[in-house]
Design a protein around this motif. Structure first.
Motif, mmCIF file in Angstrom:
data_model
loop_
_atom_site.group_PDB
_atom_site.id
_atom_site.type_symbol
_atom_site.label_atom_id
_atom_site.label_comp_id
_atom_site.label_asym_id
_atom_site.label_seq_id
_atom_site.Cartn_x
_atom_site.Cartn_y
_atom_site.Cartn_z
ATOM 1 N N THR A 105 38.439 25.032 85.641
ATOM 2 C CA THR A 105 39.648 24.864 86.461
ATOM 3 C C THR A 105 40.768 25.800 86.025
ATOM 4 O O THR A 105 41.895 25.702 86.500
ATOM 5 N N SER A 106 40.465 26.719 85.111
ATOM 6 C CA SER A 106 41.475 27.658 84.622
ATOM 7 C C SER A 106 41.874 28.647 85.715
ATOM 8 O O SER A 106 41.061 29.026 86.564
ATOM 9 N N GLN A 107 43.118 29.083 85.684
ATOM 10 C CA GLN A 107 43.599 30.092 86.632
ATOM 11 C C GLN A 107 43.313 31.509 86.130
ATOM 12 O O GLN A 107 43.539 32.478 86.836
ATOM 13 N N GLU A 108 42.834 31.616 84.905
ATOM 14 C CA GLU A 108 42.537 32.914 84.302
ATOM 15 C C GLU A 108 41.345 33.560 85.020
ATOM 16 O O GLU A 108 40.432 32.884 85.483
ATOM 17 N N GLN A 109 41.367 34.904 85.117
ATOM 18 C CA GLN A 109 40.285 35.615 85.797
ATOM 19 C C GLN A 109 39.522 36.565 84.879
ATOM 20 O O GLN A 109 38.432 37.007 85.208
ATOM 21 N N SER A 110 40.081 36.874 83.732
ATOM 22 C CA SER A 110 39.403 37.766 82.787
ATOM 23 C C SER A 110 38.259 37.039 82.111
ATOM 24 O O SER A 110 38.444 35.974 81.516
ATOM 25 N N ILE A 111 37.069 37.609 82.171
ATOM 26 C CA ILE A 111 35.916 36.924 81.586
ATOM 27 C C ILE A 111 36.024 36.877 80.074
ATOM 28 O O ILE A 111 35.547 35.943 79.422
ATOM 29 N N VAL B 88 38.827 36.444 78.350
ATOM 30 C CA VAL B 88 39.738 35.339 78.047
ATOM 31 C C VAL B 88 39.050 33.999 78.330
ATOM 32 O O VAL B 88 39.168 33.043 77.554
ATOM 33 N N LEU B 89 38.322 33.920 79.424
ATOM 34 C CA LEU B 89 37.642 32.680 79.793
ATOM 35 C C LEU B 89 36.597 32.270 78.757
ATOM 36 O O LEU B 89 36.502 31.092 78.394
ATOM 37 N N THR B 90 35.826 33.238 78.279
ATOM 38 C CA THR B 90 34.805 32.896 77.281
ATOM 39 C C THR B 90 35.452 32.509 75.952
ATOM 40 O O THR B 90 34.921 31.669 75.213
#
Length: 543
Positions: A58-64, A66-68
């Motif tokens: 549900t994060s608004q982040e799009q950088s993989i 940052v997400l990982t």
């Protein structure tokens, strides 16, 4: 087909992976090597992975990249059991391999898988082949050799899943105990389910949570209902005639698949919605098919609950923040009687848990912080909990923590007897570690399937006696099984015998068993304790 994965695609993969694992959690649990009713690998892996997938999905982040990294942190905190800790380490290394990237190419993914394997192997003191580690390592190695032949990410993940399945099928050949039990590795199977979920998402297939699966909303704080946690999601949508027609009953039914505490009210072209869900993004996507949002509010109820619990703990112990204790002892136990036993022996904080309910890394961190002590001793009392305790030890920085590798309740109780507030942490750690080596631990439970282990023929529903790590007896009668187990445990040097009887076992039965011990060892001191522990009819300590 795409030859790279975006952050948006990765978030969908995480949710699908978590759901697919949850849907097959019972299957993973039943792959437990021991035919006992406490298989928990599926639950542990599901709760661990869901802790990360829910937050990051549900994060608004799009950088993989940052997400990982976010995923790595959430999995680390939510890790439960050895399988959960190893899973968290696999994705920790995976995140390291994708650090700083906006999107991930096939080459990036292949190298990240290899990075994950290296990190996981470093985290395990004595890696055992024929486990989830092998499945991850062999599939990553094959992928690293062949990734250049692949032109799109679907083909890449199809290859990864296929290699994982091949490796999984070979685990019994690497680990004799699996072959003897007639099963494949449970952790490796769980990993396959995660990656199969990833693949489904990449192919555009939607993975829905099925009924009768693991409670995805289980909180780190035990004893609260599931609908108290997740995200309180409220929004108002103005319907658009050019979009698909809105059906209130159907919409409410679909929301029921995502959560509870549902309210859907339609007034002409305005729809007001309230739902408690772990995946608010799914609810929003459903609504946006019919119109545009007029207002929107999402609140994290789990965070709110934790804040309240923190305040309550502070109110209950107002001097805690001002008075830093020298020592604190944390013990993991299950059963009201066992809890009382450990509290009476000097444990300062009890984490309720055990074989069927492994605490997470975050549970240990919260307990350490709540003690407000300079030095903390942790008694995990279960081999499947030690890794999470050690992971918590590595995370906290302002407290000296010693994890005593107690694998059973008897070992933990013996170690606790050596607690001395006038000693040093290092000295107690040394003494406790030495004493547990001399404790004989026994348990009586029932078999959930027919099998043969260590030459013992086991029939479903038999009562089995376990001495340390080995099943030594299997009989239809509970008392006879307990007596046969004690024959294997008692000798002329036995001085102290503790019989802890659990749910479904009567005091009368336990007293007769104590009389049996007194006949076999007249000089031994015998204690009978009502433990109320689940699953195990008896937990027996012989010193």
């Amino acid at each position: 087909m795409a030859n790279q994965i975006t952050g948006h695609a990765f978030k969908k993969m995480l949710v699908a992976g978590a759901r697919n694992l949850a849907n097959h959690s019972d299957i993973v649990d039943k792959l437990n090597v021991f035919p006992v009713p406490d298989g928990d690998t599926g639950k542990n892996m599901t709760m661990t992975f869901t802790a990360g997938a829910t937050k990051v999905g549900t994060s608004q982040e799009q950088s993989i990249g940052v997400l990982t990294k976010q995923l790595s942190r959430e999995l680390l905190m939510g890790a439960r059991g050895n399988s959960g800790v190893i899973l968290s380490q696999l994705f920790r290394g995976f995140a390291t391999g994708l650090d700083g990237l906006e999107v991930a190419t096939i080459e990036d993914l292949a190298k990240a898988l290899d990075s994950g394997v290296k990190t996981a192997y470093k985290a395990v003191m004595k890696p055992v082949e024929g486990t989830i580690l092998t499945v991850a390592r062999q599939s990553a190695a094959a992928t690293l050799e062949r990734y250049e032949e692949m032109t799109d990410v679907v083909a890449f993940y199809e290859f990864v899943v296929e290699e994982m399945k091949k490796s999984l099928a070979g685990t019994p050949d690497l680990l004799p105990v699996l072959k003897e039990a007639g099963v494949i590795d449970s952790g490796g199977q769980g990993l396959v389910y995660v990656y199969e979920g990833f693949l489904k998402a990449l192919k555009g297939e939607e993975v829905q949570l099925e009924a009768q699966t693991v409670d995805m909303s289980t909180s780190h704080d035990l004893g609260f209902e599931s609908d108290e946690f997740g995200y309180c999601t409220e929004f108002i949508v103005r319907l658009d005639e050019e979009r698909p027609a809105f059906n209130e009953a159907m919409f409410r039914q679909k929301l029921g698949e995502l959560g509870d505490s549902i309210v859907v009210v339609q007034d002409e072209d305005i729809v007001k919605v309230h739902v408690h869900t772990l995946t608010p993004g799914d609810a929003l996507n459903m609504a946006q098919r019919h119109g545009e949002f007029v207002s929107l509010k999402i609140e994290n109820m789990t965070e709110q609950h934790n804040e309240v619990i923190g305040k309550l703990r502070h109110e209950e112990t107002p001097a805690a923040a001002d008075t830093i204790k020298e020592f604190g002892v944390i013990a993991v136990v299950s059963g009201a009687g066992v809890k009382t036993l450990f509290e009476a022996a000097g444990a300062h904080d009890i984490i309720e848990g055990g074989q069927t309910m492994n605490p997470s890394t975050e549970d240990f961190i919260k307990a350490i912080e709540a003690l407000n002590a300079k030095n903390v001793i942790i008694l995990p009392n279960n081999s499947n909990i030690i890794m999470a305790a050690n992971q918590a030890k590595d995370v906290v920085s302002d407290v000296n923590v010693a994890v005593i590798p107690t694998k059973t309740i008897p070992q933990g109780y013996a170690a606790l007897a050596l607690y001395n507030g006038n000693s040093t942490l290092s000295q107690m750690e040394k003494e406790m570690t030495l004493v547990i080596a001399g404790v004989k631990s026994g348990a009586v439970t029932y078999a959930v399937r027919d099998t043969t282990m260590n030459g013992v023929e086991i029939k479903k529903d038999d009562f089995i006696g376990i001495l340390d790590k080995d099943i030594v007896v299997s009989l239809a009668d509970r008392t006879q099984a307990a007596e046969a187990l004690l024959v294997n445990m008692l000798d002329e040097d036995s001085e102290l015998v503790t019989l802890i009887y659990g749910e479904g076992t009567t005091e009368e039965e336990a007293t007769k068993l104590a009389e049996f011990v007194e006949e076999k060892c007249p000089d031994a001191e015998v204690s009978v304790v009502q433990g109320d522990q689940p699953v195990y009819s008896y937990i027996i300590a012989v010193e």
